[in-house]
Design a protein around this motif. Structure first.
Motif, PDB file in Angstrom:
ATOM      1  N   GLN A  23       0.813  -1.210   0.000  1.00 16.69           N
ATOM      2  CA  GLN A  23       0.000   0.000   0.000  1.00 16.69           C
ATOM      3  C   GLN A  23       0.854   1.271   0.000  1.00 16.69           C
ATOM      4  OE1 GLN A  23      -3.528   0.209  -0.290  1.00 16.69           O
ATOM      5  NE2 GLN A  23      -3.060  -1.875  -0.954  1.00 16.69           N
ATOM      6  N   ARG A  24       1.926   1.223  -0.801  1.00 21.01           N
ATOM      7  CA  ARG A  24       2.816   2.370  -0.968  1.00 21.01           C
ATOM      8  C   ARG A  24       3.019   2.617  -2.449  1.00 21.01           C
ATOM      9  NH1 ARG A  24       7.743   1.531   3.274  1.00 21.01           N
ATOM     10  NH2 ARG A  24       6.673   2.483   5.027  1.00 21.01           N
ATOM     11  N   LEU A  25       3.318   3.874  -2.769  1.00 18.12           N
ATOM     12  CA  LEU A  25       3.621   4.202  -4.153  1.00 18.12           C
ATOM     13  C   LEU A  25       4.903   3.500  -4.587  1.00 18.12           C
ATOM     14  CD1 LEU A  25       2.853   8.027  -4.317  1.00 18.12           C
ATOM     15  CD2 LEU A  25       1.488   6.151  -5.263  1.00 18.12           C
ATOM     16  N   ARG A  26       4.881   2.978  -5.824  1.00 16.04           N
ATOM     17  CA  ARG A  26       6.071   2.334  -6.386  1.00 16.04           C
ATOM     18  C   ARG A  26       6.992   3.341  -7.059  1.00 16.04           C
ATOM     19  NH1 ARG A  26       1.884  -0.982  -8.523  1.00 16.04           N
ATOM     20  NH2 ARG A  26       2.287   0.021 -10.500  1.00 16.04           N
ATOM     21  N   GLU A  27       6.500   4.546  -7.267  1.00 15.24           N
ATOM     22  CA  GLU A  27       7.271   5.608  -7.926  1.00 15.24           C
ATOM     23  C   GLU A  27       7.252   6.851  -7.035  1.00 15.24           C
ATOM     24  OE1 GLU A  27       8.880   5.355 -10.800  1.00 15.24           O
ATOM     25  OE2 GLU A  27       8.167   3.336 -11.249  1.00 15.24           O
ATOM     26  N   PRO A  28       8.225   7.739  -7.193  1.00 14.26           N
ATOM     27  CA  PRO A  28       8.203   9.001  -6.439  1.00 14.26           C
ATOM     28  C   PRO A  28       6.946   9.812  -6.789  1.00 14.26           C
ATOM     29  CG  PRO A  28      10.323   8.682  -7.506  1.00 14.26           C
ATOM     30  CD  PRO A  28       9.407   7.618  -8.039  1.00 14.26           C
ATOM     31  N   ILE A  29       6.461  10.582  -5.839  1.00 13.75           N
ATOM     32  CA  ILE A  29       5.247  11.362  -6.049  1.00 13.75           C
ATOM     33  C   ILE A  29       5.381  12.306  -7.252  1.00 13.75           C
ATOM     34  CG2 ILE A  29       5.875  13.160  -4.384  1.00 13.75           C
ATOM     35  CD1 ILE A  29       2.315  11.796  -5.048  1.00 13.75           C
ATOM     36  N   GLY A  30       6.555  12.834  -7.484  1.00 11.86           N
ATOM     37  CA  GLY A  30       6.765  13.713  -8.641  1.00 11.86           C
ATOM     38  C   GLY A  30       6.500  12.990  -9.955  1.00 11.86           C
ATOM     39  N   THR A  31       6.930  11.750 -10.038  1.00 12.80           N
ATOM     40  CA  THR A  31       6.682  10.935 -11.230  1.00 12.80           C
ATOM     41  C   THR A  31       5.195  10.661 -11.389  1.00 12.80           C
ATOM     42  OG1 THR A  31       8.851   9.896 -11.032  1.00 12.80           O
ATOM     43  CG2 THR A  31       7.201   8.724 -12.349  1.00 12.80           C
ATOM     44  N   VAL A  32       4.526  10.332 -10.291  1.00 12.37           N
ATOM     45  CA  VAL A  32       3.082  10.065 -10.341  1.00 12.37           C
ATOM     46  C   VAL A  32       2.338  11.312 -10.822  1.00 12.37           C
ATOM     47  CG1 VAL A  32       1.047   9.449  -8.971  1.00 12.37           C
ATOM     48  CG2 VAL A  32       3.241   8.287  -8.560  1.00 12.37           C
ATOM     49  N   ARG A  33       2.720  12.462 -10.326  1.00  9.03           N
ATOM     50  CA  ARG A  33       2.081  13.718 -10.753  1.00  9.03           C
ATOM     51  C   ARG A  33       2.281  13.960 -12.251  1.00  9.03           C
ATOM     52  NH1 ARG A  33       4.146  17.167  -5.529  1.00  9.03           N
ATOM     53  NH2 ARG A  33       2.402  16.622  -4.173  1.00  9.03           N
ATOM     54  N   GLU A  34       3.510  13.767 -12.705  1.00  4.15           N
ATOM     55  CA  GLU A  34       3.797  13.957 -14.138  1.00  4.15           C
ATOM     56  C   GLU A  34       2.970  13.007 -14.987  1.00  4.15           C
ATOM     57  OE1 GLU A  34       7.965  13.476 -14.917  1.00  4.15           O
ATOM     58  OE2 GLU A  34       8.514  15.134 -13.584  1.00  4.15           O
ATOM     59  N   ARG A  35       2.921  11.742 -14.595  1.00  7.13           N
ATOM     60  CA  ARG A  35       2.175  10.741 -15.358  1.00  7.13           C
ATOM     61  C   ARG A  35       0.672  11.026 -15.315  1.00  7.13           C
ATOM     62  NH1 ARG A  35       4.483   9.499 -19.191  1.00  7.13           N
ATOM     63  NH2 ARG A  35       2.935   7.881 -19.494  1.00  7.13           N
ATOM     64  N   TYR A  36       0.177  11.513 -14.180  1.00  9.41           N
ATOM     65  CA  TYR A  36      -1.241  11.871 -14.097  1.00  9.41           C
ATOM     66  C   TYR A  36      -1.569  12.973 -15.104  1.00  9.41           C
ATOM     67  CZ  TYR A  36      -5.626  13.879 -12.713  1.00  9.41           C
ATOM     68  OH  TYR A  36      -6.904  14.374 -12.760  1.00  9.41           O
ATOM     69  N   GLU A  37      -0.751  13.994 -15.149  1.00 10.06           N
ATOM     70  CA  GLU A  37      -1.009  15.094 -16.073  1.00 10.06           C
ATOM     71  C   GLU A  37      -0.988  14.606 -17.521  1.00 10.06           C
ATOM     72  OE1 GLU A  37       1.119  18.744 -15.235  1.00 10.06           O
ATOM     73  OE2 GLU A  37       0.978  18.341 -13.089  1.00 10.06           O
ATOM     74  N   VAL A  38      -0.046  13.733 -17.857  1.00  6.25           N
ATOM     75  CA  VAL A  38       0.015  13.171 -19.211  1.00  6.25           C
ATOM     76  C   VAL A  38      -1.264  12.380 -19.513  1.00  6.25           C
ATOM     77  CG1 VAL A  38       1.184  11.436 -20.646  1.00  6.25           C
ATOM     78  CG2 VAL A  38       2.530  13.117 -19.369  1.00  6.25           C
ATOM     79  N   CYS A  39      -1.643  11.508 -18.587  1.00 11.55           N
ATOM     80  CA  CYS A  39      -2.801  10.633 -18.809  1.00 11.55           C
ATOM     81  C   CYS A  39      -4.113  11.415 -18.837  1.00 11.55           C
ATOM     82  CB  CYS A  39      -2.846   9.532 -17.756  1.00 11.55           C
ATOM     83  SG  CYS A  39      -1.514   8.323 -17.949  1.00 11.55           S
ATOM     84  N   GLU A  40      -4.265  12.387 -17.964  1.00  8.81           N
ATOM     85  CA  GLU A  40      -5.481  13.211 -17.962  1.00  8.81           C
ATOM     86  C   GLU A  40      -5.570  14.013 -19.260  1.00  8.81           C
ATOM     87  OE1 GLU A  40      -9.086  14.841 -16.783  1.00  8.81           O
ATOM     88  OE2 GLU A  40      -8.021  13.190 -15.851  1.00  8.81           O
TER      89      GLU A  40
END
Length: 111
Positions: A23-40
Motif C-alpha cells: 500500500q505504498r507508491l512504487r514511484e516518487p510522487i513527482g513521477t506520479v504527478r507527471e504521469r497523471y497530467e500526461v494521462c489526464e
C-alpha cells in the motif's frame, strides 16, 4: 517543506502506481504527478476522436473504447498498460459512456 501542487489526483490514478501488498507508491510522487497530467491530458484529447468514431465508423461506444484501449496498449504509445486502462476508463467517464469491460485481467474498474 511545502507542497504547492494544486492538482488533485484521484485515488483511481494513485492505484495505478500503488503496490497492492505494501500500500505504498512504487514511484516518487513527482513521477506520479507527471504521469497523471500526461494521462489526464490524453483522455481529454481523445474525447473528440471518440465521439467522431462513435458517429461515423464504429457501431458502439464500447467498441470505440476497446479500439482506443488496444491502440494505447501497443508499443510506442507512451503509456504503460495500467495507464492505458486508466485513460480509457477516464475517457468513458468524460464522455458519460458506460464503463467498458477491458481486455486486461486482474484490474478493478475506476471508482
Amino acid at each position: 517543506m511545502s507542497d504547492d501542487y494544486q492538482i488533485d489526483i484521484p485515488p483511481s490514478f494513485f492505484a495505478v502506481f500503488t503496490d497492492p501488498v505494501r500500500q505504498r507508491l512504487r514511484e516518487p510522487i513527482g513521477t506520479v504527478r507527471e504521469r497523471y497530467e500526461v494521462c489526464e491530458d490524453l483522455a481529454t484529447a481523445l474525447v473528440e476522436q471518440a465521439r467522431i468514431l462513435a458517429h461515423v465508423e464504429v457501431p458502439s461506444e464500447d467498441e470505440v473504447l476497446q479500439r482506443i484501449h488496444a491502440g494505447l496498449r501497443s508499443a510506442g504509445s507512451g503509456v504503460s498498460p495500467d495507464e492505458a486502462r486508466w485513460v480509457v476508463l477516464r475517457l468513458a467517464e468524460l464522455l458519460g459512456w458506460q464503463t467498458p469491460q477491458l481486455d486486461d485481467e486482474g484490474s478493478d474498474p475506476m471508482p
